[in-house]
Motif scaffolding. Structure first.
Motif, PDB file in Angstrom:
ATOM      1  N   TYR A   3      15.276   6.669  50.598  1.00 45.39           N
ATOM      2  CA  TYR A   3      13.819   6.780  50.422  1.00 45.39           C
ATOM      3  C   TYR A   3      13.283   8.075  51.020  1.00 45.39           C
ATOM      4  CZ  TYR A   3      12.729   5.476  55.258  1.00 45.39           C
ATOM      5  OH  TYR A   3      12.620   5.474  56.626  1.00 45.39           O
ATOM      6  N   GLN A  13      16.063   9.990  63.389  1.00 45.59           N
ATOM      7  CA  GLN A  13      15.134   9.014  62.768  1.00 45.59           C
ATOM      8  C   GLN A  13      14.499   8.085  63.808  1.00 45.59           C
ATOM      9  OE1 GLN A  13      13.913   9.521  59.928  1.00 45.59           O
ATOM     10  NE2 GLN A  13      15.310  11.146  59.327  1.00 45.59           N
ATOM     11  N   SER A  14      14.483   6.794  63.531  1.00 42.57           N
ATOM     12  CA  SER A  14      13.692   5.879  64.371  1.00 42.57           C
ATOM     13  C   SER A  14      14.158   5.776  65.813  1.00 42.57           C
ATOM     14  CB  SER A  14      13.713   4.476  63.777  1.00 42.57           C
ATOM     15  OG  SER A  14      12.791   4.370  62.749  1.00 42.57           O
ATOM     16  N   GLU A  34      10.867  14.448  54.242  1.00 42.29           N
ATOM     17  CA  GLU A  34      10.068  13.278  54.634  1.00 42.29           C
ATOM     18  C   GLU A  34       8.570  13.595  54.575  1.00 42.29           C
ATOM     19  OE1 GLU A  34      10.998  11.244  58.325  1.00 42.29           O
ATOM     20  OE2 GLU A  34       9.723   9.584  57.689  1.00 42.29           O
ATOM     21  N   ASN A  45       3.927   6.159  55.367  1.00 45.04           N
ATOM     22  CA  ASN A  45       3.533   6.523  56.729  1.00 45.04           C
ATOM     23  C   ASN A  45       2.155   7.183  56.732  1.00 45.04           C
ATOM     24  OD1 ASN A  45       5.779   5.549  58.077  1.00 45.04           O
ATOM     25  ND2 ASN A  45       6.947   7.435  57.801  1.00 45.04           N
ATOM     26  N   TYR A  66       5.452  13.458  64.153  1.00 41.33           N
ATOM     27  CA  TYR A  66       6.300  12.266  63.975  1.00 41.33           C
ATOM     28  C   TYR A  66       7.494  12.586  63.050  1.00 41.33           C
ATOM     29  CZ  TYR A  66       7.913   7.798  62.155  1.00 41.33           C
ATOM     30  OH  TYR A  66       8.708   6.759  61.741  1.00 41.33           O
ATOM     31  N   TYR A 121      14.127  -4.228  64.661  1.00 41.65           N
ATOM     32  CA  TYR A 121      13.221  -4.686  63.602  1.00 41.65           C
ATOM     33  C   TYR A 121      13.359  -6.179  63.337  1.00 41.65           C
ATOM     34  CZ  TYR A 121      13.161   0.286  63.168  1.00 41.65           C
ATOM     35  OH  TYR A 121      13.085   1.603  63.457  1.00 41.65           O
ATOM     36  N   VAL A 155      17.414   4.779  60.349  1.00 46.43           N
ATOM     37  CA  VAL A 155      17.878   4.680  58.962  1.00 46.43           C
ATOM     38  C   VAL A 155      18.953   5.687  58.584  1.00 46.43           C
ATOM     39  CG1 VAL A 155      15.891   3.527  57.889  1.00 46.43           C
ATOM     40  CG2 VAL A 155      15.863   6.006  58.171  1.00 46.43           C
TER      41      VAL A 155
HETATM   42  O1  DON Z   1       9.354   6.930  59.252  1.00 46.30           O
HETATM   43  C1  DON Z   1      10.414   6.679  58.671  1.00 46.30           C
HETATM   44  O2  DON Z   1      10.460   5.901  57.732  1.00 46.30           O
HETATM   45  C2  DON Z   1      11.676   7.355  59.158  1.00 46.30           C
HETATM   46  N1  DON Z   1      11.399   8.680  59.623  1.00 46.30           N
HETATM   47  C3  DON Z   1      12.323   6.584  60.260  1.00 46.30           C
HETATM   48  C4  DON Z   1      12.622   5.169  59.874  1.00 46.30           C
HETATM   49  C5  DON Z   1      13.740   4.554  60.626  1.00 46.30           C
HETATM   50  O3  DON Z   1      14.679   5.168  61.063  1.00 46.30           O
HETATM   51  C6  DON Z   1      13.661   3.105  60.675  1.00 46.30           C
HETATM   52  N2  DON Z   1      14.897   2.581  61.125  1.00 46.30           N
HETATM   53  N3  DON Z   1      15.599   1.758  60.891  1.00 46.30           N
END
Ligand code: DON
Length: 316
Positions: A26, A62-63, A158, A165, A189, A241, A259
């Motif tokens: 994504y 990432q997250s 992103e 977001n 972010y 999560y 992710v």
């Molecule tokens: O904001 C986002 O969707 C990504 N930059 C980070 C999402 C993420 O890593 C969620 N993790 N499982």
């Protein structure tokens, strides 16, 4: 070779062959990851390092960045001010859930979901966007022990596609949850999520938290000891999560996933552990990572509520 190294190699061999899970796409740039990449790292609080597989391969954090940005925001504002802006309740919802914003609490549920992370990052202090970014990068450098960089293609990718977001940020602005400069907050972010690390870096970052906030290899402080407890608490309740409950039940240590395929976890006082494998499940957690952590927790009694916890992770 130590027993831990032998066990890590066994896990790497056993779980390397699964083809379950999908590489995230994504964020278009993430889809370029090789599903076969697989690394496991352990860094102990006395500075020992164990690696197996693709532990030097760089990827975007990432997250997992959310934990560390939350630590910086706590240092900037203190516990009570931050708590008024971002809660600490698990949602049981997906990481990118938008529904929970519209319920009258006027603050995101926790700093590990995207909404809470965007709100947290929007609070970081600094004299303009460059200064804020430099403060974030410096903070990551204290955790990893070396200079860190942003992967520009992932940031741009992103930034161009992160409509969900962006929608959350607009909703939060509508509810008066965040300041009006949402584009700057979103950029920061997205940049924080695009910081490049490898699996061994993640284990070092986790080991820093396990070591009261001081990097066990460089001896540099990365976060005030006062706030380590806060970070570990939200990791434990919200870090995985909509899998957070099952993780707490089966693995039982504070953790955070991203992710791009990383997972890090903290064995307080003892070690940081990390896995990297890009194929993720429907909850956004690395499939091989989940299996490795379950096996490690079982083998070494890592669960927080296991009464035999306290056994030395690397000498069994
Ligand atoms: O904001 C986002 O969707 C990504 N930059 C980070 C999402 C993420 O890593 C969620 N993790 N499982």
């Amino acid at each position: 070779m130590t027993q831990l190294q032998i066990f890590l190699e066994k896990l790497h061999h056993t779980y390397g062959i699964t083809d379950a899970g999908q590489v995230a796409d994504y964020i278009p740039e993430l889809s370029k990851a090789n599903p076969d990449w697989f690394g496991i790292s352990v860094v102990t609080t006395d500075g020992q390092v164990f690696n197996i597989g693709d532990t030097a391969k760089n990827f975007t954090i990432q997250s997992i960045s959310k934990v560390f940005a939350y630590g910086l925001a706590l240092e900037d504002h203190g516990r009570e001010v931050l708590f008024e802006k971002v809660g600490v309740e698990p949602t049981g919802d997906p990481f990118n859930s938008i529904i929970r914003l519209d319920e009258g609490s006027h603050r995101p549920y926790n700093p590990m979901i995207n909404a809470g992370a965007i709100a947290t990052t929007s609070l970081l202090k600094g004299d303009g966007p460059t200064d804020k970014l430099n403060r974030l990068l410096k903070m990551f450098e204290h955790y990893t022990g070396h200079e860190v960089f942003i992967d520009m293609p992932t940031f741009i990718s992103e930034r161009a596609t992160g409509h969900r977001n962006r929608a959350m940020a607009h909703l939060m602005l509508n509810f008066g949850m965040i300041d009006k400069d949402i584009d700057a907050a979103l950029d920061l972010y997205f940049q924080q999520c695009a910081v490049m690390v490898n699996c061994c870096d993640l284990a070092t970052m986790a080991a820093t938290l396990a070591n009261h906030g001081t990097n066990p290899i460089t001896q540099v402080r990365a976060v005030s000891e006062d706030y380590v407890r806060d970070l570990l608490s939200v990791m434990y309740t919200c870090g995985m999560y909509n899998r957070a409950g099952e993780w707490a039940y089966r693995v039982g240590i504070p953790a955070k996933s991203g992710v791009s395929g990383g997972i890090l976890a903290v064995v307080p006082g003892k070690a940081g552990i990390a896995t990297f494998s890009p194929p993720i499940d429907d909850n956004g957690n690395s499939v091989r990572g989940l299996r490795v952590f379950e096996a490690l927790s079982k083998q070494y009694n890592l669960h927080m509520f296991d009464l035999s916890m306290g056994r030395c992770i690397f000498c069994i």
